[in-house]
Design a protein around this motif. Structure first.
Motif, PDB file in Angstrom:
ATOM      1  N   THR A  91       0.673  -0.861   0.121  1.00 41.90           N
ATOM      2  CA  THR A  91       0.223   0.398   0.253  1.00 41.90           C
ATOM      3  C   THR A  91       0.659   1.065  -0.185  1.00 41.90           C
ATOM      4  O   THR A  91       0.540   1.933  -0.808  1.00 41.90           O
ATOM      5  CB  THR A  91      -1.007  -0.097   1.169  1.00 41.90           C
ATOM      6  OG1 THR A  91      -1.415  -1.198   1.377  1.00 41.90           O
ATOM      7  CG2 THR A  91      -1.844   1.056   1.295  1.00 41.90           C
ATOM      8  N   THR A 103      -9.841 -11.276   4.863  1.00 46.95           N
ATOM      9  CA  THR A 103      -9.340 -10.031   4.250  1.00 46.95           C
ATOM     10  C   THR A 103      -7.321  -9.986   3.094  1.00 46.95           C
ATOM     11  O   THR A 103      -6.755 -11.140   3.544  1.00 46.95           O
ATOM     12  CB  THR A 103      -8.346  -9.060   5.892  1.00 46.95           C
ATOM     13  OG1 THR A 103      -9.634  -9.050   5.897  1.00 46.95           O
ATOM     14  CG2 THR A 103      -8.263  -7.912   4.832  1.00 46.95           C
ATOM     15  N   GLY A 124     -15.166  -3.977   3.820  1.00 46.25           N
ATOM     16  CA  GLY A 124     -14.450  -3.209   3.657  1.00 46.25           C
ATOM     17  C   GLY A 124     -13.439  -3.167   3.276  1.00 46.25           C
ATOM     18  O   GLY A 124     -12.852  -3.999   2.164  1.00 46.25           O
ATOM     19  N   GLU A 144      -9.481  -1.265   1.246  1.00 43.25           N
ATOM     20  CA  GLU A 144      -8.409   0.190   1.795  1.00 43.25           C
ATOM     21  C   GLU A 144      -8.142   0.196   0.301  1.00 43.25           C
ATOM     22  O   GLU A 144      -8.093  -0.466  -0.611  1.00 43.25           O
ATOM     23  CB  GLU A 144      -7.185  -0.871   2.543  1.00 43.25           C
ATOM     24  CG  GLU A 144      -6.078   0.641   2.459  1.00 43.25           C
ATOM     25  CD  GLU A 144      -4.739  -0.740   3.398  1.00 43.25           C
ATOM     26  OE1 GLU A 144      -4.774  -0.498   3.965  1.00 43.25           O
ATOM     27  OE2 GLU A 144      -3.879  -1.048   2.488  1.00 43.25           O
ATOM     28  N   ASN A 178      -9.832   4.368   4.453  1.00 40.72           N
ATOM     29  CA  ASN A 178     -10.510   2.695   5.259  1.00 40.72           C
ATOM     30  C   ASN A 178     -11.595   3.186   4.966  1.00 40.72           C
ATOM     31  O   ASN A 178     -12.399   3.834   5.618  1.00 40.72           O
ATOM     32  CB  ASN A 178     -10.390   2.239   6.256  1.00 40.72           C
ATOM     33  CG  ASN A 178      -9.081   1.655   6.360  1.00 40.72           C
ATOM     34  OD1 ASN A 178      -8.385   0.395   5.410  1.00 40.72           O
ATOM     35  ND2 ASN A 178      -8.042   1.910   6.576  1.00 40.72           N
ATOM     36  N   GLY A 215     -15.162  -1.892   7.138  1.00 41.62           N
ATOM     37  CA  GLY A 215     -14.607  -3.321   7.581  1.00 41.62           C
ATOM     38  C   GLY A 215     -15.115  -3.812   7.882  1.00 41.62           C
ATOM     39  O   GLY A 215     -15.521  -5.125   7.110  1.00 41.62           O
ATOM     40  N   LYS A 270     -18.259   3.238   0.213  1.00 39.85           N
ATOM     41  CA  LYS A 270     -17.637   1.571   0.224  1.00 39.85           C
ATOM     42  C   LYS A 270     -17.749   1.052  -1.792  1.00 39.85           C
ATOM     43  O   LYS A 270     -17.306   0.689  -2.001  1.00 39.85           O
ATOM     44  CB  LYS A 270     -17.329   0.645   1.177  1.00 39.85           C
ATOM     45  CG  LYS A 270     -16.997  -0.858   0.596  1.00 39.85           C
ATOM     46  CD  LYS A 270     -18.143  -2.137   1.940  1.00 39.85           C
ATOM     47  CE  LYS A 270     -19.285  -2.373   1.529  1.00 39.85           C
ATOM     48  NZ  LYS A 270     -20.284  -2.665   2.400  1.00 39.85           N
ATOM     49  N   LYS A 325      -6.393  -3.169  -0.677  1.00 38.85           N
ATOM     50  CA  LYS A 325      -6.896  -3.866   0.658  1.00 38.85           C
ATOM     51  C   LYS A 325      -8.398  -4.767   0.710  1.00 38.85           C
ATOM     52  O   LYS A 325      -9.144  -3.841   0.529  1.00 38.85           O
ATOM     53  CB  LYS A 325      -6.524  -3.949   1.714  1.00 38.85           C
ATOM     54  CG  LYS A 325      -5.732  -5.606   2.998  1.00 38.85           C
ATOM     55  CD  LYS A 325      -5.636  -4.852   4.270  1.00 38.85           C
ATOM     56  CE  LYS A 325      -4.758  -3.846   4.257  1.00 38.85           C
ATOM     57  NZ  LYS A 325      -4.172  -3.990   6.248  1.00 38.85           N
ATOM     58  N   THR A 367     -11.664  -6.783   2.226  1.00 38.64           N
ATOM     59  CA  THR A 367     -11.628  -7.580   3.531  1.00 38.64           C
ATOM     60  C   THR A 367     -13.244  -8.049   2.845  1.00 38.64           C
ATOM     61  O   THR A 367     -14.539  -7.368   2.878  1.00 38.64           O
ATOM     62  CB  THR A 367     -12.201  -7.504   4.594  1.00 38.64           C
ATOM     63  OG1 THR A 367     -11.218  -6.708   5.567  1.00 38.64           O
ATOM     64  CG2 THR A 367     -12.920  -7.356   5.979  1.00 38.64           C
ATOM     65  N   GLU A 389     -12.883  -1.259  16.259  1.00 40.17           N
ATOM     66  CA  GLU A 389     -12.995  -0.734  14.938  1.00 40.17           C
ATOM     67  C   GLU A 389     -13.999  -0.441  14.376  1.00 40.17           C
ATOM     68  O   GLU A 389     -14.593  -2.012  13.506  1.00 40.17           O
ATOM     69  CB  GLU A 389     -12.316  -1.759  14.216  1.00 40.17           C
ATOM     70  CG  GLU A 389     -10.317  -1.959  14.393  1.00 40.17           C
ATOM     71  CD  GLU A 389      -9.373  -3.235  13.910  1.00 40.17           C
ATOM     72  OE1 GLU A 389     -10.225  -3.493  12.843  1.00 40.17           O
ATOM     73  OE2 GLU A 389      -8.511  -3.451  14.388  1.00 40.17           O
TER      74      GLU A 389
END
Lengths: 467, 467
Positions: free
Chosen positions: A55, A113, A170, A172, A182, A185, A197, A212, A214, B417
């Motif tokens: 990243t 993830t 989620g 990134e 982010n 999540g 998102k 990234k 999830t 989180e």
């Protein structure tokens, strides 16, 4: 657009960020594959390809590009069909295929993830070995997860399980100015601010670079059974689909296929399909936790099919037969591609009860346009793939007929309250059809959203709706 | 903000659009209820309330408001908890509660199309009578569907079925300048441009006014069975939840509750709960198409609970018992409200395996802050509702303690989180907590998105993230 041209000084910066110079391809070292994707004839080379591994690297390069006004195009494994990953303004290509690690399987939250370069087939194998299930199942198994998220890829299990969007919890993301954010999540519910998102999903690499993801997992269903059902005609087969949907049984998949495509696949794979004597087929899959549960579900559907004139019901209840059928189904695109010199595709989606109208229209279009067209697709979710084949047409004839066929098909889709793309996205190649079908007020809003993320328009310009 | 103040001339225009003057409330004719919602102490009267009956009316009024720079706030049945429907800048309130017609049940596409003022309980009853199922199940059944979509309402079945977002296929929306647009449709898959439909969902009436919604339905499961499981302590109950999730059985709902809340509900409803002898309970629901299928699913879960120290397993397999338990559960909010003078709530959501940490933290917070706090919630999806009770506190004490408790809870949620809101939204009341928890880069992007939809900022100003 007034972008800065990438030069040797910029290359020095890239080398400084990426210590390992083998991960930087410049000028003549850039392989031809980076200039196009899997299908579209959209072609343009980047100035430099950077095979990122973190990243941080993406963020540093993105910030530099932003500060210096250099266009950037993200790319996964390049399996797209609409040119979304082709760098129209050259500049920097960020290749995420080395970011291919599974970072965490969280059994308590039922999430996994991963980095964006993990391939769909790798993800599926990884979770299934641990008795979990990642339901989205696009035909192209060597696509990256990052690419799947960027096009909101659908696939064959959408009838029961939905599409990629439904499994992203989620993300990134590196924003065009290099900021890392982010979205979402591991939480199951979220009503905290705008759905950024969801906006990122399907934005084809124009709003940010996914670094990234999830993903939500399900328990792996213990059993699956497929039914291959021959019909005397395509029309009979397709007309049965709304009756299946209406019957309240929920198959995992409802696919339709014609003999000619099956023959292509047999030739391509060098092995026989269980049956190819009928004109058209429905292929249904049911899954569940016990044979009884599945049988209860499909008994009624089998009855409906026979009432509608199905010639037989082939039940595939061994994993070998199961695999052989679905492998053939998975090879359709490549098989059709192998049967002609060149082709282009449409990926329209219509309401499920209009599939018959759409399929019939496409099926008869060759009479009007005089070009070979093959189609197959997801009858259960209204998403059809039609391939227009060039065969031996001259450049001029091809361009004329291809355009004519495309315009007619997209026009028909609009008439049936359908959309330009069900799962492949718009990218560069289908932009004119999106612009033709979408309310100008919405185009304007999309332009405003793009500006909110990317005021300098350096990330993947000219895509989806942008001139 | 430089809005134009609504005056008699504007009223004339409204009367001209709305022939039936009984549907226009002005000045002193505006009922007190229009100045607030169900819980928050956010209070402000509109200048005029217009009870619209058609998209055309909404469009005309919106266009006029836009041209004349008059703020507009949409409102359903006002059951929100965070002040999202309170007109902070006065102006025009669009009350959608008379747009309450079911427009079409499409059995071939498994969709229902409704006006935004249809109540959740009306929708559920309508489809269930026809053997269909609309899974989202927020506690407040008299909320409108438009309101549910605007907050992306969750509810009790989210563990298995997801939230409102997962059931919205298409929206008709009036944009701030009066333009009517359609987002999505009846299609099952869609990768055509940015996900504007998803962006609209959960935007709390700040981006457009929803005037029609096409919702996805499922076949109605044939049977449902609930398990009420007493535990010796809250901790024991909550610690069992990740083990249930991990066991790969998928309950429809996993709720937790404490004796004191059950006693409140018994008092409020004037009827006994099946059991209230234990300190804490898990309430689980399983659904499916046969008793065997459901029993297979819950047998294993019951075993896990007993291993974890559950005192008993009450199986509710008649529809009367089923109804009595869930009715009590549905009354918790009102029951707690009735047990004190005033209260405020938090609606945090955390990853499922952090629920225990969050619940324990809230449970012990009274020691630190010296204020009564009651909680219950969706243990299975990580979404907790905690109510801070004023009782006999003075204004000053209450403000201090309430703020203190809120800040601590939201702080803890961030640490775990989690997110500010799982399903109630942010509205006006929780804005400061969103601003505190969200990346400033994302706030800026949300502001850019708002501008793309509403450049004059006339639609529901000061909400979610806006100063």
């Amino acid at each position: 657009m007034g972008y800065k041209r990438f030069d040797e000084k910029d290359l020095e910066f890239i080398y400084c960020v990426i210590g390992d110079h083998e991960r930087v391809l410049y000028g003549e070292n850039i392989n031809e594959e980076y200039s196009h994707d899997e299908l579209s004839d959209t072609v343009s080379y980047p100035d430099v390809v950077v095979k990122v591994t973190s990243t941080e690297e993406v963020s540093k390069i993105m910030k530099y590009a932003y500060d210096n006004n250099i266009p950037v195009t993200p790319r996964g494994s390049g399996t797209g069909l609409v040119g979304a990953s082709v760098p129209m303004e050259k500049g920097i290509m960020i290749d995420t295929s080395l970011m291919n690690h599974v970072l965490e399987l969280d059994e308590e939250n039922l999430t996994i993830t991963v980095e964006p370069g993990v391939l769909l087939m790798e993800l599926a194998a990884y979770v299934e070995e641990k008795d979990f299930f990642y339901p989205p199942d696009p035909g192209e198994k060597s696509a990256t997860i990052g690419g799947n998220i960027s096009t909101n890829a659908g696939g064959m299990r959408a009838v029961k399980y939905g599409v990629t969007r439904d499994y992203v919890r989620g993300l990134e993301v590196v924003l065009p100015n290099g900021t890392v954010v982010n979205l979402g999540g591991k939480v199951v519910k979220n009503s905290t601010g705008y759905a950024l998102k969801d906006l990122m999903i399907g934005s084809e690499g124009t709003l940010g670079i996914i670094t990234k993801a999830t993903l939500k997992l399900l328990p792996l269903p213990k059993k699956a059974i497929s039914l291959l059902i021959p019909f005397p005609s395509l029309e009979r087969a397709i007309r049965t689909v709304p009756l299946i949907v209406k019957s309240k049984s929920i198959p995992t998949a409802i696919e339709f296929m014609q003999r000619e495509v099956i023959l292509d696949a047999e030739k391509y794979l060098g092995r026989k399909f269980p049956d190819s004597s009928a004109d058209a087929y429905l292929l249904l899959k049911f899954d569940g936790n016990s044979t009884e549960e599945i049988e209860n579900a499909y008994d009624n559907v089998a009855k409906i099919c026979l009432e509608q004139g199905a010639l037989d019901i082939f039940i595939s209840d061994t994993s070998e037969r199961e695999e052989s059928i679905w492998k053939a189904r998975g090879a359709f695109l490549e098989a059709i591609k192998g049967s002609t010199t060149y082709m282009d595709e449409v990926d329209v989606v219509v309401p499920r009860n209009r599939v018959n109208d759409m399929v019939e229209y496409i099926h008869n279009l060759y009479k009007e346009v005089d070009v070979r067209i093959k189609s197959f697709g997801h009858a259960g979710d209204g998403n059809l793939h039609a391939y227009i084949l060039r065969d031996n047409l001259s450049e001029e004839e091809w361009n004329k007929k291809m355009k004519d066929a495309m315009e007619k098909i997209y026009g028909k889709a609009r008439e049936l309250e359908g959309q330009v793309s069900g799962e492949h996205g718009v990218g560069y190649a289908k932009k004119e059809y999106l612009l033709k079908s979408m309310d100008p007020a919405l185009i304007e809003i999309m332009a405003g959203i793009k500006k909110a993320f990317d005021p300098k328009n350096i990330l993947n310009p000219h895509k989806i709706f942008q001139e």
